[in-house]
Scaffold this motif. Structure first.
Motif, mmCIF file in Angstrom:
data_model
loop_
_atom_site.group_PDB
_atom_site.id
_atom_site.type_symbol
_atom_site.label_atom_id
_atom_site.label_comp_id
_atom_site.label_asym_id
_atom_site.label_seq_id
_atom_site.Cartn_x
_atom_site.Cartn_y
_atom_site.Cartn_z
ATOM 1 N N LEU A 41 29.402 74.856 0.174
ATOM 2 C CA LEU A 41 30.857 74.684 0.191
ATOM 3 C C LEU A 41 31.572 75.876 0.816
ATOM 4 C CD1 LEU A 41 31.400 73.005 -3.299
ATOM 5 C CD2 LEU A 41 31.288 71.909 -1.049
ATOM 6 N N GLY A 42 30.777 76.863 1.239
ATOM 7 C CA GLY A 42 31.358 77.968 1.987
ATOM 8 C C GLY A 42 31.798 79.158 1.175
ATOM 9 N N PHE A 43 31.298 79.304 -0.042
ATOM 10 C CA PHE A 43 31.703 80.421 -0.902
ATOM 11 C C PHE A 43 30.564 81.423 -1.062
ATOM 12 C CE2 PHE A 43 34.376 76.843 -2.160
ATOM 13 C CZ PHE A 43 35.627 77.414 -2.024
ATOM 14 N N ALA A 98 26.341 77.618 -9.160
ATOM 15 C CA ALA A 98 26.692 77.609 -10.582
ATOM 16 C C ALA A 98 27.989 78.358 -10.857
ATOM 17 C CB ALA A 98 25.550 78.216 -11.400
ATOM 18 N N GLU A 99 28.321 79.322 -9.989
ATOM 19 C CA GLU A 99 29.550 80.096 -10.157
ATOM 20 C C GLU A 99 30.726 79.470 -9.417
ATOM 21 O OE1 GLU A 99 27.935 84.653 -10.389
ATOM 22 O OE2 GLU A 99 27.745 83.608 -8.454
ATOM 23 N N THR A 100 30.498 78.339 -8.764
ATOM 24 C CA THR A 100 31.520 77.690 -7.938
ATOM 25 C C THR A 100 31.975 76.402 -8.590
ATOM 26 O OG1 THR A 100 30.415 78.570 -5.960
ATOM 27 C CG2 THR A 100 32.040 76.816 -5.632
ATOM 28 N N ARG A 101 33.206 76.380 -9.042
ATOM 29 C CA ARG A 101 33.741 75.163 -9.664
ATOM 30 C C ARG A 101 34.385 74.277 -8.598
ATOM 31 N NH1 ARG A 101 37.031 75.459 -15.141
ATOM 32 N NH2 ARG A 101 34.863 75.744 -15.794
ATOM 33 N N ALA A 140 27.710 63.412 -7.496
ATOM 34 C CA ALA A 140 26.309 63.486 -7.913
ATOM 35 C C ALA A 140 25.540 64.524 -7.097
ATOM 36 C CB ALA A 140 25.654 62.114 -7.764
ATOM 37 N N HIS A 141 25.788 64.571 -5.808
ATOM 38 C CA HIS A 141 25.076 65.512 -4.945
ATOM 39 C C HIS A 141 25.444 66.963 -5.281
ATOM 40 C CE1 HIS A 141 22.911 66.872 -1.385
ATOM 41 N NE2 HIS A 141 23.938 67.674 -1.143
ATOM 42 N N LEU A 142 26.726 67.217 -5.494
ATOM 43 C CA LEU A 142 27.146 68.579 -5.823
ATOM 44 C C LEU A 142 26.600 69.003 -7.187
ATOM 45 C CD1 LEU A 142 30.809 68.501 -4.469
ATOM 46 C CD2 LEU A 142 28.819 69.600 -3.422
ATOM 47 N N ALA A 143 26.579 68.059 -8.120
ATOM 48 C CA ALA A 143 25.991 68.366 -9.425
ATOM 49 C C ALA A 143 24.497 68.656 -9.287
ATOM 50 C CB ALA A 143 26.224 67.207 -10.391
ATOM 51 N N GLU A 144 23.824 67.886 -8.430
ATOM 52 C CA GLU A 144 22.399 68.096 -8.187
ATOM 53 C C GLU A 144 22.130 69.478 -7.584
ATOM 54 O OE1 GLU A 144 18.294 66.612 -7.925
ATOM 55 O OE2 GLU A 144 20.065 65.990 -9.042
ATOM 56 N N GLN A 145 23.063 69.948 -6.755
ATOM 57 C CA GLN A 145 22.925 71.263 -6.137
ATOM 58 C C GLN A 145 23.220 72.401 -7.115
ATOM 59 O OE1 GLN A 145 25.438 71.135 -2.563
ATOM 60 N NE2 GLN A 145 23.560 71.160 -1.349
ATOM 61 N N ASP A 200 37.433 76.291 -7.367
ATOM 62 C CA ASP A 200 37.385 76.982 -6.083
ATOM 63 C C ASP A 200 37.785 76.054 -4.943
ATOM 64 O OD1 ASP A 200 36.077 79.747 -6.659
ATOM 65 O OD2 ASP A 200 34.837 78.316 -7.759
ATOM 66 N N CYS A 201 37.564 74.761 -5.117
ATOM 67 C CA CYS A 201 37.915 73.791 -4.094
ATOM 68 C C CYS A 201 37.950 72.401 -4.716
ATOM 69 C CB CYS A 201 36.911 73.817 -2.931
ATOM 70 S SG CYS A 201 35.237 73.328 -3.401
ATOM 71 N N MET A 202 38.433 71.432 -3.940
ATOM 72 C CA MET A 202 38.416 70.031 -4.346
ATOM 73 C C MET A 202 37.679 69.232 -3.280
ATOM 74 S SD MET A 202 41.528 67.464 -5.480
ATOM 75 C CE MET A 202 42.061 66.840 -3.889
ATOM 76 N N ALA A 203 36.751 68.393 -3.693
ATOM 77 C CA ALA A 203 35.973 67.570 -2.770
ATOM 78 C C ALA A 203 36.341 66.102 -2.932
ATOM 79 C CB ALA A 203 34.476 67.765 -3.018
ATOM 80 N N THR A 204 36.326 65.363 -1.835
ATOM 81 C CA THR A 204 36.614 63.933 -1.865
ATOM 82 C C THR A 204 35.537 63.183 -1.087
ATOM 83 O OG1 THR A 204 37.881 63.595 0.189
ATOM 84 C CG2 THR A 204 39.046 64.612 -1.682
#
Length: 381
Positions: A12-14, A19-22, A38-43, A139-143
């Motif tokens: 996500l570019g941080f 785990a530290e990136t919400r 699901a993918h971001l949770a998996e990561q 830190d960001c919002m994903a869609t």
């Protein structure tokens, strides 16, 4: 197929661990946003799912299976439970009515053809929901939108999706540079929707085979007129159907039943020539029809421009770009001539038919995928 991971230290570019990136994921209940979450949770990201209730899903206006209705809220919650991240439902019904539905009805009554999905992104999802994400210390919002965010020399840029058949740039032209800083679109680089569904199956999501929503969420079966009559009971005032040469051809039961370019369902049979709606004269309650060539135009006034170019819009007298005047049409080469920071005149190099007030005019680079923003088609041509 993996999602987009071309970024510095995390996908996500941080410059910190996942785990530290919400990241707040806007979950509509469909397969696209569910795969993103699901993918971001998996990561290993700190994912928070948020679904908006945009209208009363038990009311007459609602449609089973439409975006942000009761079934979709249930589906989004179920995906969050399956993948083990928190999920919240926010009641945005009043905001949605004031910012989207009322304008939709009023625009139709004024003879325009509105695009409520754009206003919803602009005034609800990328405004109020984005602020909610910041309140949640994200830190960001994903869609799950099919569009790409790429880092350019001057910061984040908006680009069309890799899959032209799924590209949603027409509906996201009003995304501001400040919003683009905070937003992420992990699906935009995927070659096709099949890849998204394959990921949904890979993660065992209950929505993997859920059909895509086709209609505007609060318009059952695409019947705009019925919705507007419910919202504005006096909307269906009768009037005349008039040929452009002045002949009265018949009567109509409300201008809300007609749109620019319409040919079928005019209720004026028995004529030798095919006729199209070429103009709606709201004050006179008249529907003006004429031959197809009367629909063609090369000059389009545009206002409420959101400009995403590197240099200010008014820094040039002309910009050579391509434009879309409807979501289903390909970009056409054009010249943009600024009038102010938020208004311009568009000259199409080849005439376009059925250009309608209330639709968006979206700006693209002539060769490449970058989106330079866009504006709303105004009256005056």
């Amino acid at each position: 197929m993996a999602l987009d991971t071309d970024a510095p230290l995390n996908s996500l570019g941080f410059a910190k661990t996942p785990a530290e990136t919400r990241v707040v994921v806007a979950m509509s209940g469909g397969v696209d946003s569910s795969v993103v979450a699901a993918h971001l949770a998996e990561q290993g990201y700190d994912v928070v799912g948020v679904t908006l209730q945009l209208y009363d899903h038990g009311a007459a206006l609602a449609k089973k299976g439409a975006c942000c209705a009761g079934t979709d809220i249930h589906d989004a919650r179920r995906v969050a439970e399956e993948r083990g991240f928190p999920h919240y439902v926010l009641d945005y019904e009043n905001i949605f009515k004031d910012a989207v539905i009322d304008e939709f009805a009023d625009s139709y009554l004024a003879g325009a053809t509105p695009v409520p999905c754009i206003r919803c992104n602009e005034r609800v999802k990328f405004k109020d929901l984005l602020e909610t994400a910041k309140d949640l210390e994200a830190d960001c919002m994903a869609t799950g939108h099919y569009i790409q965010r790429k880092l350019g020399v001057n910061g984040p840029e908006l680009h069309s999706a890799e899959d032209a058949n799924r590209d949603q740039s027409y509906f996201l032209f009003s995304t501001t540079p400040e919003q683009l800083d905070f937003l992420r679109f992990p699906l935009g680089h995927l070659p096709s929707k099949d890849d998204t569904r394959a990921l949904a199956a890979q993660y065992g999501l209950s929505v993997a085979d859920k059909p895509d929503s086709q209609d505007i969420c609060f318009v059952p079966n695409g019947n705009y007129a019925a919705v507007i009559e419910k919202l504005r009971p006096d909307a269906a005032d009768p009037g005349r159907i008039v040929h452009a040469d002045g002949r009265v051809l018949g009567q109509h039961q409300g201008i809300i039943h007609y749109t620019i370019g319409q040919r079928r369902g005019l209720g004026i049979g028995g004529l030798d020539e095919p006729l199209y709606v070429v103009r709606l004269e709201v004050e006179k309650k008249q529907v003006v029809v004429g031959p197809k060539e009367m629909l063609a135009t090369r000059t389009i006034p545009v206002r409420e421009i959101n400009w995403l170019g590197d240099a200010p819009l008014t820094s040039r007298s002309e910009w050579h770009i391509s434009v879309k005047v409807r979501s289903t049409r390909p970009p056409r080469e054009a010249i943009l001539r600024p009038i102010s920071d938020t208004a311009a005149e568009i000259e199409l190099l080849s005439a376009e038919e059925g250009v309608s007030p209330g639709q968006a005019c979206v700006f693209y680079e002539t060769e490449g995928s970058r989106i330079f923003g866009g504006g709303w088609i105004w009256r005056g041509y």
